[in-house]
Design a protein around this motif. Structure first.
Motif: not given
Ligand code: FAD
Length: 333
Positions: A54-59, A83-85, A92-97, A199-200
């Motif tokens: 599972l790969v997550a990120g903006e690009e 938001l995954y960047e 991330y947790a809901p994405l994995l679940v 994320w700030i």
């Protein structure tokens, strides 16, 4: 096959390796795969069954394509969103679940890095299972080996949970090969993206120095360095000629000689380089917990009774302020 190696191996909950399917959470270093991911993949393949990355990120496309080539990956799920960047556990947790619910993964695996340690306990809580942390070996798909008491004891953990949520100690597994594979890439299921955390900004140190957790050589300094100037001059000077990463004891970190991120030990980084050079470090158990698996340990210390010498392959009982400049000069030649 595993079944012939260990009769009854799969009987405890798994009829065959086909029943096991693992989701590997890929840690990125910007646009490339973080090395710890490849060690975790070796652990994931040891479970038997297929491994989905599972790969997550903006690009994330570049990393997705890179991981699809790694031996042992059957499929790659890609979640593309800004938001995954930044690796926020809350998103991330809901994405994995959600991915687990859709594909019925039996095992969810991530590196035991700041990234994995932040996300996986939250995933375990959402799935209402126990988190299995920092494993160093896998005995069967539900029996894991992990250090406790700062590595002074090794425990065997059996999980009866339907889904195992695991973080992997990278130094305990060799990295998987990046070659020859061509796994299918598909879009990850759409998951909630909670907005309670934002994320700030982040302040990252950049340099050409190897990363402490995966470096083949590490030079670490302790309290004996006395101040940051000495630490910079002597430890960084020696590390430069060796092409080594720099580490420090907690005393060095607490005294402000080096940055927090460089702490090696129970409450710092775990390292297992080819060469670990401990300079002016006594070798407290909490420090040793982070470096005892190094292939060759060299210690410089004025006290011949210092505990570091009990685990050192080579020891120099001498003043570091003399030995380190001398060693650095000789190595330069
Ligand atoms: P010291 O123990 O003070 O040792 C300095 C050494 O330098 C001495 O052996 C001395 O003989 C030698 N020396 C002095 N002068 C010279 C000289 N001129 N030349 C050569 N040698 C010289 N520590 C960690 O490192 N990492 C951790 O993750 C960690 N986690 C901890 C977690 C907990 C819960 C606790 C309680 C402690 C933890 N500690 C950790 C702290 C640990 O117990 C030690 O206090 C710390 O490692 C000591 O650091 P040091 O070896 O640099 O300092």
């Amino acid at each position: 096959s595993l079944t012939t190696l260990r009769p009854g191996f799969f009987v405890r909950g798994y009829a065959s390796a086909q029943d096991i399917s693992t989701l590997l959470l890929v840690e990125r270093n910007g646009n490339s795969i973080a090395p710890s991911t490849l060690n975790s993949l070796t652990a994931a393949t040891k479970l038997g069954g297929e491994v989905t990355a599972l790969v997550a990120g903006e690009e994330p496309d570049n990393v997705a394509s890179e991981i699809s080539k790694v031996t042992g990956i059957s499929k790659v799920l890609v979640a593309k969103h800004k938001l995954y960047e930044h690796g926020l556990a809350e998103v991330y947790a809901p994405l994995l679940v959600t991915s687990q619910k859709k594909f019925n993964f039996t095992h969810l695996v991530a590196p035991h890095s700041a990234f994995g340690k932040n996300i996986m306990p939250r995933v375990a809580a959402l799935l209402d299972v126990a988190q299995i942390s920092d494993i160093i070996d896998i005995e069967s798909p539900d029996v894991f080996i992990r250090p406790i008491y700062a590595g002074n004891a090794i425990s065997k953990v059996k999980s009866k949970d339907p889904t195992k949520v695991i973080t992997v100690r990278g130094t305990a597994f060799p990295p998987s090969n990046v070659a020859g594979n061509n796994a299918a890439i598909e879009v990850a299921p759409d998951a909630d993206k909670p907005s309670m955390t934002e994320w700030i900004s982040e302040d990252l140190q950049k340099g050409d120095r190897p990363e402490l957790g995966s470096a083949t050589r590490v030079v670490s300094g302790g309290r004996a360095l006395k101040n940051r100037e000495n630490f910079d001059k002597l430890i960084y000077g020696l590390a430069d000629v060796l092409g080594a990463a720099v580490g420090g004891s907690r005393a060095a970190v607490d005294s402000g000689y080096c940055d927090n991120a460089l702490q090696v030990g129970q409450t710092g980084k775990i390292v297992a380089p080819e060469l670990y050079l401990a300079v002016g470090i006594s070798g407290a158990i909490q420090h040793i917990a982070g470096m005892k698996d190094s292939k060759m340990i060299v210690a410089i210390n004025t006290d011949a009774e210092a505990p570091i010498f009990q685990i050192a392959d080579y020891g120099l009982v001498t003043d570091l302020f003399q030995a380190v400049p001398e060693l650095t000069e000789k190595l330069k030649k």
